[in-house]
Design an enzyme around this catalytic site. Structure first.
Site, PDB file in Angstrom:
ATOM      1  N   ARG A 150      67.691  70.745  84.305  1.00 14.04           N
ATOM      2  CA  ARG A 150      67.060  69.642  83.558  1.00 14.04           C
ATOM      3  C   ARG A 150      67.786  68.333  83.846  1.00 14.04           C
ATOM      4  O   ARG A 150      68.992  68.218  83.623  1.00 14.04           O
ATOM      5  CB  ARG A 150      67.067  69.934  82.063  1.00 14.04           C
ATOM      6  CG  ARG A 150      66.704  68.723  81.215  1.00 14.04           C
ATOM      7  CD  ARG A 150      65.602  69.022  80.215  1.00 14.04           C
ATOM      8  NE  ARG A 150      65.440  67.941  79.266  1.00 14.04           N
ATOM      9  CZ  ARG A 150      64.589  66.934  79.403  1.00 14.04           C
ATOM     10  NH1 ARG A 150      63.820  66.851  80.470  1.00 14.04           N
ATOM     11  NH2 ARG A 150      64.474  66.004  78.477  1.00 14.04           N
ATOM     12  N   HIS A 182      64.437  77.167  75.535  1.00 17.02           N
ATOM     13  CA  HIS A 182      65.052  76.882  76.831  1.00 17.02           C
ATOM     14  C   HIS A 182      65.095  78.124  77.718  1.00 17.02           C
ATOM     15  O   HIS A 182      65.534  78.072  78.850  1.00 17.02           O
ATOM     16  CB  HIS A 182      66.454  76.311  76.634  1.00 17.02           C
ATOM     17  CG  HIS A 182      66.442  75.063  75.816  1.00 17.02           C
ATOM     18  ND1 HIS A 182      66.421  75.084  74.436  1.00 17.02           N
ATOM     19  CD2 HIS A 182      66.391  73.757  76.173  1.00 17.02           C
ATOM     20  CE1 HIS A 182      66.386  73.835  73.990  1.00 17.02           C
ATOM     21  NE2 HIS A 182      66.363  73.020  75.021  1.00 17.02           N
ATOM     22  N   ARG A 236      67.561  65.028  93.643  1.00 17.79           N
ATOM     23  CA  ARG A 236      67.477  66.232  92.804  1.00 17.79           C
ATOM     24  C   ARG A 236      67.202  67.497  93.626  1.00 17.79           C
ATOM     25  O   ARG A 236      66.501  68.410  93.196  1.00 17.79           O
ATOM     26  CB  ARG A 236      66.407  66.067  91.710  1.00 17.79           C
ATOM     27  CG  ARG A 236      66.763  65.032  90.667  1.00 17.79           C
ATOM     28  CD  ARG A 236      65.666  64.900  89.624  1.00 17.79           C
ATOM     29  NE  ARG A 236      64.467  64.304  90.197  1.00 17.79           N
ATOM     30  CZ  ARG A 236      63.249  64.415  89.691  1.00 17.79           C
ATOM     31  NH1 ARG A 236      63.057  65.101  88.580  1.00 17.79           N
ATOM     32  NH2 ARG A 236      62.211  63.843  90.269  1.00 17.79           N
ATOM     33  N   GLU A 237      67.765  67.542  94.828  1.00 25.13           N
ATOM     34  CA  GLU A 237      67.534  68.693  95.705  1.00 25.13           C
ATOM     35  C   GLU A 237      67.964  70.008  95.065  1.00 25.13           C
ATOM     36  O   GLU A 237      67.305  71.038  95.241  1.00 25.13           O
ATOM     37  CB  GLU A 237      68.291  68.508  97.038  1.00 25.13           C
ATOM     38  CG  GLU A 237      67.792  67.372  97.902  1.00 25.13           C
ATOM     39  CD  GLU A 237      68.489  66.045  97.646  1.00 25.13           C
ATOM     40  OE1 GLU A 237      68.467  65.192  98.539  1.00 25.13           O
ATOM     41  OE2 GLU A 237      69.054  65.868  96.538  1.00 25.13           O
ATOM     42  N   GLU A 297      51.957  64.978  73.479  1.00 28.46           N
ATOM     43  CA  GLU A 297      52.775  63.990  74.208  1.00 28.46           C
ATOM     44  C   GLU A 297      52.528  63.956  75.716  1.00 28.46           C
ATOM     45  O   GLU A 297      53.456  63.755  76.503  1.00 28.46           O
ATOM     46  CB  GLU A 297      54.278  64.213  73.915  1.00 28.46           C
ATOM     47  CG  GLU A 297      54.609  64.141  72.445  1.00 28.46           C
ATOM     48  CD  GLU A 297      56.085  64.353  72.132  1.00 28.46           C
ATOM     49  OE1 GLU A 297      56.924  64.229  73.038  1.00 28.46           O
ATOM     50  OE2 GLU A 297      56.390  64.650  70.968  1.00 28.46           O
TER      51      GLU A 297
END
Length: 754
Positions: free
Chosen positions: A514, A694, A15-16, A483
């Site tokens: 994301r 978002h 996930r660079e 959560e």
């Protein structure tokens, strides 16, 4: 025989890209540093694909946020509100992705929608001024030349003119009409420039062709390409489709001037039948999508070779291809050290799919039986157990009444009004609260057995206390526990249900930065113990106000997991539904008055062709949700939540889910959904999201008041809930508190006027 891939994951092995972009967003790195990180990733990916022996290597499949936005920016399809910010190109790009709030202005982000039937989200380009449409970008050329410098003759990939045109939100018909002409000219100019660069192949992705096409759609497609293909000169054009078959237009494509057609033989139910019926054009190459780009199971070479042999009856010009982009699967299994090798041998992520293409090419190019084929077939022997007789028996015992809640919605509404005693326009949130670094560290430490279960629980209980206190101080009517124990709304439940497997590094891009880590449904699913009960009971003990129980629904768990391929999706979903039903009844018995069962991904697996909607999906997806909640008492209020999707055409089916309250992500789509709700007399109470979570921008009281007034103009006041449009997990506390305070203030202001 050669091979190809449509596109490769862009987030990087670890996930660079996500982390590089987030650093830039936080002003912890410069534009130059971000662009260098992106280039380094591209180079690494190209070299990896080349090393794997892939002949047609894609370029321009990389994106800093979204490839649809990239195509729009390439052709200057940028709404005036973003142009007026006077930002540099990169920040204007990110303003469209995330919104902008600063000294140059205050604008919301572009609307986000699901990319066909996947869990990827694309940004909807907005066009209010078609005059400016032109080829102004250079990304596609730059990235082709980057690959060229490495000695790679790449195949640039771009969304085709027809699909792009269909995805744009135009201001009006006049704008749309002019845009058609301007966009065609821009694509012609693109062809000219690619010819100047002596590019050999251009892949134009036209997934919109797998929908039910009207006569007007087909006419528009032909109008675009009859002109466009007259300008291709030496450039070879691959028309690439995916997520379905081309039944409405296939014969016409055989007569067209495309040099190659890419067909999906995984999700394209009629792709093979179309070739068998109409044959294949002698002047074209068939890019055969036979490696599944959307699921993670190892390819069975026997099946693929059988398909190729059948296709060779109609054409010898075949390129082995993926069924769709590989961005829908994780990067590589080489990072999975904890999964038992008996399972891992049956998994194939993006990098492994390159090897499968290489193997198949080698097998097909060799004259005798290849050891690669024998090795592949050995993998399917001694598969770990998947069946659970108790689960099968429970499914078999289900009756019709298990799928129906009584009494009726109308009767329940009166009972709940008396029981819950909520004010008009009740305020709430969707579920999750921000997960700071310490929350993630606590969870990781517990997973790695560095802290005890007691320490882990006490930490989360303290976070829940703080969360409840914040909500009470803000003045929300219905609370949530936040959560903090959950990494992901699907993964968390999968970890606590029998039948799931988990990866360490199986990240897949959902949108922008994301990423999600979908669980793998391996076997029959059941619940062995309560999952959320202790957290919900603890949270409710802290407040006199109602605290919602929070669950994920069976359809979403299925749709956001990698599904089994040995049983039907219907059976898999019903197994999950029974497990979640047990949890619902436990929560109710513990005194939880409102239980939210999120079906964020309901629309996701909806077939792209309308004729298949009911028989292949809705006829079992809606009853599966009913099965989850049909056992509760009339006074228990059932909520559900749905994420970015287009719902207007399935609202009657959503109403049939028989929830008491539903919240939609509607803020980015300008609340247009409300007109349809009104038109069909939607019975369920609704919470259309009043602001977009978002984006980091904080909506003002005035803005929120206007939004609430808009909702009140469309729906009866007794039917409305006020909430953000999604969970708050990815936001910072300062944004969340400021936004929710404004939400409550705006609601109170409106209540006084009613």
């Amino acid at each position: 025989m050669k091979n190809s891939i449509i596109s490769y994951p862009r987030i990087g092995a670890n996930r660079e890209l996500k982390f590089a972009i987030e650093k830039y967003f936080k002003n912890q790195s410069s534009k130059e540093e971000l662009l260098k990180s992106a280039k380094d990733l591209r180079i690494r990916h190209w070299q990896e694909i080349q090393k794997a022996g892939i002949d047609f290597i894609p370029s321009n499949d990389f994106s800093l946020y979204d490839n649809v936005l990239d195509a729009a920016v390439l052709f200057n399809i940028v709404h005036t509100k973003y142009k007026n910010l006077n930002l540099d190109a990169l920040d204007e790009y990110f303003a469209q992705s995330r919104g902008y709030q600063g000294e140059n202005g205050d604008v919301t982000a572009l609307a986000m929608k699901k990319w066909f039937n996947t869990n990827y989200h694309y940004l909807v380009p907005e066009c209010d001024n078609a005059d400016i449409i032109a080829l102004t970008g250079d990304k596609i050329f730059k990235e082709y030349l980057e690959a060229k410098e490495l000695g790679i003759e790449s195949k640039p990939v771009l969304i085709g003119i027809f699909t792009l045109f269909k995805l744009i939100a135009f201001k009006d018909e006049k704008t749309q009409k002019l845009a058609k002409e301007k966009l065609l000219n821009a694509y012609i100019e693109l062809f000219d420039k690619l010819n100047e660069l002596k590019v050999t192949w251009l892949e134009l992705d036209e997934p919109y062709l797998v929908y039910d096409l009207s006569k007007e759609d087909i006419a528009l497609f032909e109008e675009f390409y009859q002109e466009l293909l007259n300008h291709k000169k030496d450039l070879k054009i691959l028309l690439q489709s995916y997520f379905g078959d081309l039944r409405d237009i296939y014969p016409k494509l055989l007569e067209s001037k495309f040099d190659a057609l890419g067909l999906d033989f995984i999700e394209g139910k009629q792709s093979l039948a179309l070739v068998q019926k109409y044959g294949f054009a002698k002047d074209k190459i068939l890019f055969a999508g036979l490696i599944n780009g959307k699921n993670i199971y190892t390819n069975d070479y026997a099946k693929s070779l059988k398909l190729i042999k059948e296709l060779q009856k109609y054409t010898q010009n075949i390129i082995l291809n993926t069924s769709c982009s590989l961005l829908h699967v994780p990067y590589s299994t080489e990072f999975e050290s904890k999964l038992d090798s008996n399972y891992l041998k049956l998994f194939s992520f993006a990098k492994e799919k390159l090897q499968e293409l290489k193997d198949l090419k080698e097998i097909l190019n060799s004259s005798e039986e290849n050891p690669l084929f024998r090795a592949n077939q050995e993998l399917f022997k001694n598969i770990p157990e998947r069946l659970d007789e108790k689960v099968k028996a429970r499914l078999k015992a289900l009756k019709k009444e298990d799928f129906t809640r009584t009494p009726s919605f109308k009767e329940r509404a009166l009972i709940q009004k008396e029981f819950l005693k909520l004010p008009l326009l009740p305020t709430t949130t969707i579920g999750s609260f921000p997960q700071s670094a310490d929350v993630r560290s606590n969870r990781l430490a517990f997973k790695q057995e560095k802290i005890s279960a007691q320490n882990y629980t006490e930490f989360n209980q303290q976070k829940i206390k703080e969360c409840i206190q914040i909500q009470e101080e803000i003045g929300l009517d219905v609370l949530v526990h936040g959560e903090f124990e959950r990494n992901d709304m699907v993964e968390y439940f999968g970890e606590n249900l029998k039948g799931f497997l988990f990866t360490q590094n199986g990240w897949v891009q959902s949108y922008g930065t994301r990423c999600v880590k979908p669980p793998v449904i391996w076997g029959d699913v059941s619940r062995t113990k309560p999952i959320t009960l202790a957290w919900s009971k603890f949270a409710q003990s802290l407040s006199q106000k109602i605290v919602k129980g929070m669950l994920t629904g069976p359809v979403t768990i299925l749709n956001w997991s990698f599904p089994r391929e040995d049983i039907s999706l219907k059976e898999s979903t019903e197994q999950i539904a029974l497990a979640i039903r047990d949890e619902v009844l436990d929560l109710e018995n513990a005194g939880i008055k409102i239980i939210q069962i999120d079906e964020a991904a309901l629309r996701e697996k909806l077939p792209l062709r309308k004729s298949d909607w009911h028989s292949e999906y809705l006829d079992w997806a809606i009853p599966a949700f009913n099965l989850v909640h049909s056992g509760v008492k009339a006074k228990t209020q059932i909520h559900t939540h749905m994420c970015y999707s287009e719902f207007s055409d399935i609202l009657k089916e959503i109403d049939a889910m028989d929830a008491d309250v539903i919240s939609f992500e509607a803020s980015r789509s300008n609340l247009s959904l409300l007109d349809t709700l009104k038109a069909i007399r939607f019975k369920t109470e609704v919470g259309p999201g009043v602001y977009d979570i978002h984006s980091p921008r904080v909506p003002s009281v005035e803005e929120l008041s206007l939004t609430i007034e808009k909702i009140l103009n469309k729906l009866p006041k007794e039917q409305i809930w006020i909430n953000p449009d999604c969970g708050l997990k990815t936001r910072a506390y300062e944004e969340v508190i400021a936004s929710l305070k404004n939400l409550v203030t705006a609601t109170q202001k409106i209540r006084e006027q009613l």
